[in-house]
Design an enzyme around this catalytic site. Structure first.
Site, PDB file in Angstrom:
ATOM      1  N   GLU A  42       0.863  -1.190   0.000  1.00  0.00           N
ATOM      2  CA  GLU A  42       0.000   0.000   0.000  1.00  0.00           C
ATOM      3  C   GLU A  42       0.893   1.231   0.000  1.00  0.00           C
ATOM      4  O   GLU A  42       1.730   1.390   0.886  1.00  0.00           O
ATOM      5  CB  GLU A  42      -0.910  -0.023   1.236  1.00  0.00           C
ATOM      6  CG  GLU A  42      -1.619   1.283   1.551  1.00  0.00           C
ATOM      7  CD  GLU A  42      -2.464   1.820   0.397  1.00  0.00           C
ATOM      8  OE1 GLU A  42      -3.235   1.037  -0.189  1.00  0.00           O
ATOM      9  OE2 GLU A  42      -2.321   3.029   0.075  1.00  0.00           O
ATOM     10  N   SER A  97      -7.274  -0.132   5.186  1.00  0.00           N
ATOM     11  CA  SER A  97      -8.674  -0.338   4.770  1.00  0.00           C
ATOM     12  C   SER A  97      -9.526   0.766   5.345  1.00  0.00           C
ATOM     13  O   SER A  97      -9.723   0.811   6.562  1.00  0.00           O
ATOM     14  CB  SER A  97      -9.187  -1.672   5.299  1.00  0.00           C
ATOM     15  OG  SER A  97      -8.393  -2.719   4.831  1.00  0.00           O
ATOM     16  N   CYS A 124     -15.869   6.522   0.902  1.00  0.00           N
ATOM     17  CA  CYS A 124     -17.226   7.076   0.776  1.00  0.00           C
ATOM     18  C   CYS A 124     -17.601   7.935   1.971  1.00  0.00           C
ATOM     19  O   CYS A 124     -18.528   8.739   1.905  1.00  0.00           O
ATOM     20  CB  CYS A 124     -18.271   5.963   0.688  1.00  0.00           C
ATOM     21  SG  CYS A 124     -17.691   4.445  -0.030  1.00  0.00           S
ATOM     22  N   ARG A 137      -3.546 -10.767  11.421  1.00  0.00           N
ATOM     23  CA  ARG A 137      -4.142 -11.873  10.662  1.00  0.00           C
ATOM     24  C   ARG A 137      -3.113 -12.514   9.728  1.00  0.00           C
ATOM     25  O   ARG A 137      -3.479 -13.136   8.734  1.00  0.00           O
ATOM     26  CB  ARG A 137      -5.315 -11.333   9.838  1.00  0.00           C
ATOM     27  CG  ARG A 137      -6.558 -11.081  10.664  1.00  0.00           C
ATOM     28  CD  ARG A 137      -7.565 -10.289   9.852  1.00  0.00           C
ATOM     29  NE  ARG A 137      -8.871 -10.275  10.485  1.00  0.00           N
ATOM     30  CZ  ARG A 137      -9.198  -9.437  11.481  1.00  0.00           C
ATOM     31  NH1 ARG A 137      -8.324  -8.562  11.936  1.00  0.00           N
ATOM     32  NH2 ARG A 137     -10.416  -9.476  12.005  1.00  0.00           N
ATOM     33  N   VAL A 165       4.052  -0.442  -5.561  1.00  0.00           N
ATOM     34  CA  VAL A 165       4.465  -1.354  -6.627  1.00  0.00           C
ATOM     35  C   VAL A 165       4.630  -0.516  -7.898  1.00  0.00           C
ATOM     36  O   VAL A 165       3.705   0.207  -8.294  1.00  0.00           O
ATOM     37  CB  VAL A 165       3.441  -2.476  -6.825  1.00  0.00           C
ATOM     38  CG1 VAL A 165       3.777  -3.307  -8.070  1.00  0.00           C
ATOM     39  CG2 VAL A 165       3.411  -3.376  -5.587  1.00  0.00           C
ATOM     40  N   ASN A 172     -16.108  -4.214  -2.410  1.00  0.00           N
ATOM     41  CA  ASN A 172     -16.168  -5.165  -1.310  1.00  0.00           C
ATOM     42  C   ASN A 172     -16.556  -6.555  -1.778  1.00  0.00           C
ATOM     43  O   ASN A 172     -16.000  -7.555  -1.327  1.00  0.00           O
ATOM     44  CB  ASN A 172     -17.172  -4.673  -0.254  1.00  0.00           C
ATOM     45  CG  ASN A 172     -16.495  -3.856   0.821  1.00  0.00           C
ATOM     46  OD1 ASN A 172     -16.049  -4.403   1.820  1.00  0.00           O
ATOM     47  ND2 ASN A 172     -16.360  -2.559   0.600  1.00  0.00           N
ATOM     48  N   TYR A 178     -46.410  -2.639   3.127  1.00  0.00           N
ATOM     49  CA  TYR A 178     -47.268  -1.467   3.255  1.00  0.00           C
ATOM     50  C   TYR A 178     -47.798  -1.316   4.672  1.00  0.00           C
ATOM     51  O   TYR A 178     -48.315  -2.259   5.265  1.00  0.00           O
ATOM     52  CB  TYR A 178     -48.468  -1.541   2.308  1.00  0.00           C
ATOM     53  CG  TYR A 178     -49.575  -0.614   2.744  1.00  0.00           C
ATOM     54  CD1 TYR A 178     -49.362   0.774   2.752  1.00  0.00           C
ATOM     55  CD2 TYR A 178     -50.795  -1.101   3.220  1.00  0.00           C
ATOM     56  CE1 TYR A 178     -50.350   1.632   3.210  1.00  0.00           C
ATOM     57  CE2 TYR A 178     -51.778  -0.242   3.674  1.00  0.00           C
ATOM     58  CZ  TYR A 178     -51.553   1.125   3.675  1.00  0.00           C
ATOM     59  OH  TYR A 178     -52.520   1.972   4.149  1.00  0.00           O
ATOM     60  N   TRP A 192     -50.314   2.100  -2.535  1.00  0.00           N
ATOM     61  CA  TRP A 192     -49.551   1.770  -3.750  1.00  0.00           C
ATOM     62  C   TRP A 192     -48.181   2.399  -3.561  1.00  0.00           C
ATOM     63  O   TRP A 192     -48.045   3.619  -3.618  1.00  0.00           O
ATOM     64  CB  TRP A 192     -50.214   2.351  -5.002  1.00  0.00           C
ATOM     65  CG  TRP A 192     -51.526   1.737  -5.370  1.00  0.00           C
ATOM     66  CD1 TRP A 192     -52.761   2.219  -5.046  1.00  0.00           C
ATOM     67  CD2 TRP A 192     -51.758   0.546  -6.152  1.00  0.00           C
ATOM     68  NE1 TRP A 192     -53.739   1.400  -5.576  1.00  0.00           N
ATOM     69  CE2 TRP A 192     -53.161   0.370  -6.258  1.00  0.00           C
ATOM     70  CE3 TRP A 192     -50.910  -0.382  -6.776  1.00  0.00           C
ATOM     71  CZ2 TRP A 192     -53.734  -0.697  -6.958  1.00  0.00           C
ATOM     72  CZ3 TRP A 192     -51.487  -1.449  -7.467  1.00  0.00           C
ATOM     73  CH2 TRP A 192     -52.872  -1.597  -7.547  1.00  0.00           C
ATOM     74  N   ARG A 226     -47.230   0.872 -12.902  1.00  0.00           N
ATOM     75  CA  ARG A 226     -48.554   0.884 -13.539  1.00  0.00           C
ATOM     76  C   ARG A 226     -48.596   1.867 -14.691  1.00  0.00           C
ATOM     77  O   ARG A 226     -49.141   1.571 -15.751  1.00  0.00           O
ATOM     78  CB  ARG A 226     -49.633   1.234 -12.517  1.00  0.00           C
ATOM     79  CG  ARG A 226     -49.946   0.087 -11.572  1.00  0.00           C
ATOM     80  CD  ARG A 226     -50.956   0.503 -10.525  1.00  0.00           C
ATOM     81  NE  ARG A 226     -52.252   0.811 -11.134  1.00  0.00           N
ATOM     82  CZ  ARG A 226     -53.304   1.217 -10.426  1.00  0.00           C
ATOM     83  NH1 ARG A 226     -53.210   1.386  -9.108  1.00  0.00           N
ATOM     84  NH2 ARG A 226     -54.449   1.456 -11.025  1.00  0.00           N
TER      85      ARG A 226
END
Lengths: 428, 428
Positions: free
Chosen positions: B7, B13, B17, B44, B54, B281, B402, B410, B418
């Site tokens: 990175e 991470s 947004c 991890r 890179v 993701n 509804y 509706w 419709r």
């Protein structure tokens, strides 16, 4: 076309679903719930006869006998085509005291007005709601909003029996958090009345709950006495049976729709009785098209429903565990916790999603959601996926709207679908 | 597996947004946007090399050359399997003054911090946002929330070019209602700087807009210079081309995902570049499964996106009119006005829904929604229907949730469907 319509009540087209919000004060006045007055119908050339009850359908003679409710005068009217839209009747248990003043149903605008009058007429602030389905929880909210001490007495293990009990338990806890006293697993055996004849308490096998007012919300049955007497076909749940065009089965010139019919559940393949305005409105549109010589069909439902108690939103679609078992389906269930918005975005609220998927095929069978703002209408995603027969694997790649104020990057429905995929895989 | 990750930036991470909401003050601190720190990745067992860029992919030799950004030291690392997730690069026009202090992009956390520092460093309260796409309108909101006078200079006829102009116009009007000055149809030709070298105005052919700070939100391009130099296949929009398993086409051991790839648009059948976290993701999850010896695919997108400017919600899915025309589709469009809740329920807010359906087949092609609370995520209904290839006629019988607090009887999507059915019928 010459159109004659009969209505036994005082109101023509209104939103029964809005009654709890009118009683609770969110909707300031009754007339806001009226979609179209008798005068408006008449202005459209509909001969609408109010306070006139049809008391017999003569199928052979193609005519109906109607009675003026006030005068008792009866007359026959012939038809070329008949539409039955008699709705549903609230279940009223035959228990002592059930007819006492202060015990109310909330099916019609007249019922709502009677309840409001009753609330005004008593000083007491103790309300007992019998039943914890949609009407029960909505009326509990309405009465809490009006400042009543509310006890809900419920026959089931948990409120909202349209959810599985594990999800109903979340509703139970939230209702208690709102100050509502929830009494589950409890059958009402009667209503004690005071010296004035007015209801004073709700009685169960174990206890007595003092009540200045009682609201019954224990469900409805199709209003099909007329249809039954006329020999029209009824299903196991007492609703009229129609074909896909909403024509009553075996009767070329008779249509039926709304709360008096059974509908096909597309997930289980069985007929169900689901008294909801959203289906009734579609039925009306479809019947209108077909009676008028057009063509439209009602393919069925997937069992979507949404409700709320204060800021708790409750939604379901498809099958519960017991529904799936009843039709011989084997399935996996998963339950996940997520949030309505990105975790870091203000107002992000927790949401629990339960998902059922068929063993082996992975086909989505049902979704239940309990959460805060943004939880309820998320069920529509699952409703469309059910209609399309999607598998949970297919659902994991659904392209759902994402931005931090609207959703976590993995929408809760996607999180549930991923977990369901894993469950299906490990079950083989 | 032995995993090495490179990175070049300071953060691993994070939610890009979320940057507008951090800048706007809704998210109190930068670290709330970080999903996983380098230390958490390393815990991890991922050998994460931060600030390491890179600079070459040697496909033949199955190795990458990486450079330590600070020291300039380079080294080669071999791979059995390579994943390219280089993201996107904001478009920065080569105009005079574009590099002046006070002109900011908002692609990375570093960019966001630089913008916040810049806002603190100036007394002035005049902000100009260049571009009126998602980033542009979100940054306009952020700067209004911080008390700036905001002008948005936009090349298009209306803001939000991901919508048709008639729907973009609703956004335009709403932004003006928020006090944002919208300048459409206007191309920036340069940035005037003051005596201190800092930006002082945004210059267009017609006018000059005084600016104490400028935010560029004119889009991004796939960051694929490396991939291009390595001879990997790129599409028309400059993104890497992959197969359904996210493997780079023609390269057994190389995968790519996120903002640096093109995705298949399931509605038009064409490749598109849609830099969104929700796709990125999913790509990550799918690549992880496949690289790890499992199996997963990314079937494509339908082009769903949702955003907001203050309380105005903006959503789209599927094709715009020009997208449909470009691929040879003939279609009908309808636009309807409805509300987020039953009309009589408090908080019911107006919503405009535009729907495109294919001529003759009636297949749904796209939906755009502009409205208030409850408008944005309604687009998911259409997104699932598009995925399932539904016709607008099929959509009219969708069993959507509804209840008066959630929807008119509706749902607005059903009202649009419709009307679309009627348009298709009359067009033959």
């Amino acid at each position: 076309m010459e159109i004659v319509a009969f209505e036994r009540g005082h109101f023509s087209s209104y939103s029964a679903c809005g009654i709890p919000y009118w009683v609770g004060g969110d909707v300031p006045e009754r007339d806001r719930l009226i979609a179209r007055s008798p005068e408006e119908h008449r202005a459209r050339d509909i001969d609408l006869r109010m306070r006139t009850e049809v008391v017999e359908i003569d199928v052979e003679g193609a005519r109906v006998r109607a009675r003026d409710v006030d005068s008792g005068v009866e007359s026959w009217t012939s038809y070329d085509k008949l539409v039955i839209a008699t709705g549903a009747r609230p279940i009223r248990p035959s228990l002592s005291g059930v007819d006492a003043p202060g015990v109310h149903g909330v099916q019609t605008l007249d019922d709502g007005q009677a309840l409001l009058d009753s609330l005004s007429a008593t000083e007491g602030r103790r309300a007992v709601v019998v039943g914890a389905g949609y009407i029960g929880v909505e009326m509990a909210e309405a009465l809490i909003n009006r400042g009543y001490e509310v006890t809900v007495v419920n026959r089931g293990k948990e409120p909202m029996s349209t959810l599985d009990p594990d999800m109903g338990r979340l509703v139970h806890k939230a209702m208690e958090g709102l100050g509502i006293i929830m009494v589950n697993d409890s059958e009402v055996t009667g209503f004690r009345t005071g010296d004035d004849g007015r209801v004073g308490a709700v009685v169960t096998a174990d206890a007595e709950y003092p009540a200045d007012v009682v609201v019954l919300g224990i469900g409805v049955r199709p209003e099909t006495e007329l249809a039954k007497a006329a020999g029209l076909p009824l299903g196991d749940r007492g609703g009229l049976l129609t074909d896909l065009s909403m024509r009553v089965r075996g009767h070329e010139n008779i249509w039926a729709g709304g709360d008096c019919v059974e509908v096909l559940d597309l997930v289980s393949g069985r007929e169900r009785h689901i008294p909801l305005g959203t289906h009734a409105n579609k039925h009306g549109q479809i019947i209108g098209a077909n009676v008028g010589g057009g063509y439209a069909t009602f393919p069925g439902v997937v069992g979507t429903a949404v409700s709320k108690v204060c800021d708790l939103e409750i939604a379901r679609t498809g099958l519960r565990e017991k529904d799936a078992r009843r039709v011989g389906l084997q399935f996996e269930t998963v339950t996940i916790e997520s949030t309505s918005r990105a975790g870091y975005y203000p107002g992000s609220a927790p949401m629990t999603v339960k998902m059922l998927a068929e063993r082996r095929t992975g086909r989505l069978l049902g979704v239940q959601i309990v959460g805060r703002e943004g939880a309820g209408k998320r069920v529509d995603i699952a409703a469309v996926a059910l209609t399309a027969g999607m598998t949970v694997e297919q659902m994991t790649s659904l392209d759902l709207g994402y931005a931090p104020p609207f959703s976590p990057v993995w929408d809760p429905i996607l999180v549930a679908a991923r977990k369901a995929v894993a469950a299906i895989r490990s079950s083989v």
